[in-house]
Design a protein around this motif. Sequence first.
Motif, PDB file in Angstrom:
ATOM      1  N   ARG A 117       0.852  -1.173   0.088  1.00 57.83           N
ATOM      2  CA  ARG A 117      -0.108  -0.136   0.095  1.00 57.83           C
ATOM      3  C   ARG A 117       0.905   1.203  -0.089  1.00 57.83           C
ATOM      4  O   ARG A 117       1.528   1.384   0.998  1.00 57.83           O
ATOM      5  CB  ARG A 117      -1.071  -0.037   1.216  1.00 57.83           C
ATOM      6  N   ASN A 119       1.284   5.572  -1.877  1.00 61.02           N
ATOM      7  CA  ASN A 119       0.649   6.671  -2.717  1.00 61.02           C
ATOM      8  C   ASN A 119       1.518   6.467  -4.188  1.00 61.02           C
ATOM      9  O   ASN A 119       2.423   5.642  -4.370  1.00 61.02           O
ATOM     10  CB  ASN A 119       1.232   8.028  -2.019  1.00 61.02           C
ATOM     11  N   ILE A 136       7.434  12.248   1.485  1.00 65.51           N
ATOM     12  CA  ILE A 136       6.473  11.238   1.944  1.00 65.51           C
ATOM     13  C   ILE A 136       5.041  11.399   1.285  1.00 65.51           C
ATOM     14  O   ILE A 136       4.336  10.496   1.139  1.00 65.51           O
ATOM     15  CB  ILE A 136       6.150  11.211   3.476  1.00 65.51           C
ATOM     16  N   SER A 163      -2.893   4.634  -3.588  1.00 66.00           N
ATOM     17  CA  SER A 163      -3.806   5.554  -2.663  1.00 66.00           C
ATOM     18  C   SER A 163      -3.791   6.664  -3.276  1.00 66.00           C
ATOM     19  O   SER A 163      -2.442   7.330  -3.769  1.00 66.00           O
ATOM     20  CB  SER A 163      -3.803   5.508  -1.086  1.00 66.00           C
ATOM     21  N   GLY A 164      -5.070   7.674  -3.131  1.00 69.36           N
ATOM     22  CA  GLY A 164      -4.661   9.046  -3.624  1.00 69.36           C
ATOM     23  C   GLY A 164      -6.251   9.525  -3.733  1.00 69.36           C
ATOM     24  O   GLY A 164      -7.253   8.978  -3.027  1.00 69.36           O
ATOM     25  N   PRO A 165      -6.361  10.731  -4.447  1.00 66.44           N
ATOM     26  CA  PRO A 165      -7.674  11.045  -4.815  1.00 66.44           C
ATOM     27  C   PRO A 165      -8.797  10.059  -5.068  1.00 66.44           C
ATOM     28  O   PRO A 165      -9.871  10.035  -5.032  1.00 66.44           O
ATOM     29  CB  PRO A 165      -7.591  12.252  -5.664  1.00 66.44           C
ATOM     30  N   ASP A 167      -8.555   6.025  -5.093  1.00 66.12           N
ATOM     31  CA  ASP A 167      -7.676   4.635  -4.670  1.00 66.12           C
ATOM     32  C   ASP A 167      -7.985   3.698  -5.750  1.00 66.12           C
ATOM     33  O   ASP A 167      -9.027   3.450  -6.332  1.00 66.12           O
ATOM     34  CB  ASP A 167      -8.114   4.196  -3.272  1.00 66.12           C
ATOM     35  N   THR A 182     -11.327  12.825   1.036  1.00 70.80           N
ATOM     36  CA  THR A 182     -11.372  14.227   1.698  1.00 70.80           C
ATOM     37  C   THR A 182      -9.994  14.644   1.498  1.00 70.80           C
ATOM     38  O   THR A 182      -9.063  13.959   1.931  1.00 70.80           O
ATOM     39  CB  THR A 182     -11.958  14.868   3.052  1.00 70.80           C
ATOM     40  N   GLU A 183      -9.848  15.734   0.906  1.00 69.52           N
ATOM     41  CA  GLU A 183      -8.277  16.490   0.657  1.00 69.52           C
ATOM     42  C   GLU A 183      -7.655  16.557   2.139  1.00 69.52           C
ATOM     43  O   GLU A 183      -6.645  16.285   2.273  1.00 69.52           O
ATOM     44  CB  GLU A 183      -8.358  18.087   0.509  1.00 69.52           C
ATOM     45  N   LEU A 185      -7.574  14.303   4.224  1.00 70.64           N
ATOM     46  CA  LEU A 185      -6.777  12.994   4.348  1.00 70.64           C
ATOM     47  C   LEU A 185      -5.172  13.202   3.760  1.00 70.64           C
ATOM     48  O   LEU A 185      -4.310  12.713   4.297  1.00 70.64           O
ATOM     49  CB  LEU A 185      -7.691  11.672   3.884  1.00 70.64           C
ATOM     50  N   ALA A 186      -5.331  13.831   2.697  1.00 66.14           N
ATOM     51  CA  ALA A 186      -4.030  14.113   2.185  1.00 66.14           C
ATOM     52  C   ALA A 186      -2.957  14.710   2.697  1.00 66.14           C
ATOM     53  O   ALA A 186      -1.849  14.477   2.988  1.00 66.14           O
ATOM     54  CB  ALA A 186      -4.267  14.699   0.481  1.00 66.14           C
ATOM     55  N   GLY A 192      -1.861   7.222   5.500  1.00 63.67           N
ATOM     56  CA  GLY A 192      -1.433   6.151   4.631  1.00 63.67           C
ATOM     57  C   GLY A 192      -0.890   5.305   5.661  1.00 63.67           C
ATOM     58  O   GLY A 192      -1.251   4.068   5.590  1.00 63.67           O
ATOM     59  N   VAL A 220     -11.308   4.350   5.551  1.00 59.03           N
ATOM     60  CA  VAL A 220     -10.578   5.468   6.128  1.00 59.03           C
ATOM     61  C   VAL A 220     -11.294   6.763   5.282  1.00 59.03           C
ATOM     62  O   VAL A 220     -11.415   7.793   5.888  1.00 59.03           O
ATOM     63  CB  VAL A 220      -9.189   5.161   5.637  1.00 59.03           C
ATOM     64  N   THR A 221     -11.724   6.483   3.982  1.00 59.49           N
ATOM     65  CA  THR A 221     -12.359   7.849   3.381  1.00 59.49           C
ATOM     66  C   THR A 221     -13.587   8.346   3.957  1.00 59.49           C
ATOM     67  O   THR A 221     -13.924   9.407   3.893  1.00 59.49           O
ATOM     68  CB  THR A 221     -12.204   7.459   1.976  1.00 59.49           C
TER      69      THR A 221
HETATM   70  N1  LIG Z   1      -6.573  14.181  -2.513  1.00 57.85           N
HETATM   71  C1  LIG Z   1      -7.244  13.313  -1.920  1.00 57.85           C
HETATM   72  N2  LIG Z   1      -8.578  13.303  -1.695  1.00 57.85           N
HETATM   73  C2  LIG Z   1      -9.380  12.597  -1.302  1.00 57.85           C
HETATM   74  N3  LIG Z   1      -8.605  11.359  -0.442  1.00 57.85           N
HETATM   75  C3  LIG Z   1      -7.358  11.427  -0.532  1.00 57.85           C
HETATM   76  C4  LIG Z   1      -6.654  12.315  -1.024  1.00 57.85           C
HETATM   77  N4  LIG Z   1      -5.422  11.930  -1.072  1.00 57.85           N
HETATM   78  C5  LIG Z   1      -5.189  10.690  -0.259  1.00 57.85           C
HETATM   79  N5  LIG Z   1      -6.482  10.437   0.138  1.00 57.85           N
HETATM   80  C6  LIG Z   1      -6.937   9.167   1.067  1.00 57.85           C
HETATM   81  O1  LIG Z   1      -6.021   9.368   1.865  1.00 57.85           O
HETATM   82  C7  LIG Z   1      -5.651   8.174   2.548  1.00 57.85           C
HETATM   83  C8  LIG Z   1      -4.093   8.063   2.487  1.00 57.85           C
HETATM   84  O2  LIG Z   1      -3.544   7.977   1.163  1.00 57.85           O
HETATM   85  P1  LIG Z   1      -2.144   8.833   0.848  1.00 57.85           P
HETATM   86  O3  LIG Z   1      -2.494  10.076   1.289  1.00 57.85           O
HETATM   87  O4  LIG Z   1      -2.163   8.563  -0.584  1.00 57.85           O
HETATM   88  O5  LIG Z   1      -1.217   7.949   1.589  1.00 57.85           O
HETATM   89  P2  LIG Z   1       0.228   8.459   2.205  1.00 57.85           P
HETATM   90  O6  LIG Z   1      -0.308   9.285   3.257  1.00 57.85           O
HETATM   91  O7  LIG Z   1       0.884   7.227   2.502  1.00 57.85           O
HETATM   92  O8  LIG Z   1       0.834   9.399   1.158  1.00 57.85           O
HETATM   93  C9  LIG Z   1      -6.317   7.158   1.516  1.00 57.85           C
HETATM   94  O9  LIG Z   1      -7.422   6.787   1.928  1.00 57.85           O
HETATM   95  C10 LIG Z   1      -6.540   7.971   0.261  1.00 57.85           C
HETATM   96  O10 LIG Z   1      -7.824   7.279  -0.210  1.00 57.85           O
END
Ligand SMILES: Nc1ncnc2c1ncn2[C@@H]1O[C@H](COP(=O)(O)OP(=O)(O)O)[C@@H](O)[C@H]1O
Length: 254
Positions: A117, A119, A136, A163-165, A167, A182-183, A185-186, A192, A220-221
Amino acid sequence: MDNHLITAVRQNHPITFTVANTVTSGKVADALSAIGASPIMSTAPEEAADLVAAAHAVTLNIGTPTAELCKELTAVAAAANRLHKPLVLDPVACGATAFRQQINHDLLTSHQFTVIRGNAGEIASLAGVDWDGHGIDAGSGDGDLVTLAERCASRYQTTVVLSGPVDVITNGQATRHNDRGTERLATNVGSGDILSSIIAALLGQGADPVTAGWLGCRLVTTAGKNATKGTNGLGSWQEHFLDELTMITDEDLA
Ligand SMILES: Nc1ncnc2c1ncn2[C@@H]1O[C@H](COP(=O)(O)OP(=O)(O)O)[C@@H](O)[C@H]1O
Ligand SMILES: Cc1ncsc1CCOP(=O)(O)O
Ligand SMILES: [Mg+2]
């Protein structure tokens, strides 16, 4: 897909062993506890075999690697394969340094992982695809993310959660997406890490890798999105996020 997994986790408390990074270890433990899993963390190779034997699933998080920790990572990965325990890799910032690249390469070429898992930047690095990583965080690059995830899954014969906007979850044959989130989480440090160990908890509860990957992302989302209601800054959101993880049900994830 089993739609009673969260209920089962809350009933059975799968022991979820994480070799964590030093930045978010506590956040990961709290998040696992909030969904009903039983977290444990350790860095001692002396107890690696015993802890893996007791655990239902294992996560290796490479966020703050050291030469000493590599002994633990290797001992835990070997024990997980020997004892047929689900094994998740979170290759934090694996493209950022030669040190991290080597550690992840050595682990992936010597052990079988159930799920990787990361990004987009991390998955691109593991897949050998040019990418403009950013510490990171995901960074930026060209190309289709599904192709990127499938290439990594095929290279290491595993299931990849990119993972990202949106997944992307794929084992190279079956591919699923999750576009909830949601942003917030980013930008939340640890999102992650939490996701990787929650995926391990779901594997420990018996979910297949693609189901565990998709459901982990959905969980998580959904909690992250719900936590934005009535919150302003990151601090209040983090509190609400943990509350949402505590209350979330299988029905919320449909
Ligand atoms: N721009 C975003 N919009 C919505 N959800 C996001 C976005 N970026 C990451 N996520 C969510 O945040 C969680 C962590 O993903 P990510 O940020 O890619 O991991 P990491 O913290 O390891 O970089 C995941 O559940 C992902 O779906
Ligand atoms: C900031 C930092 N540095 C090394 S590990 C870590 C936490 C990474 O957390 P996540 O990948 O979940 O954002
Ligand atoms: Mg990460």
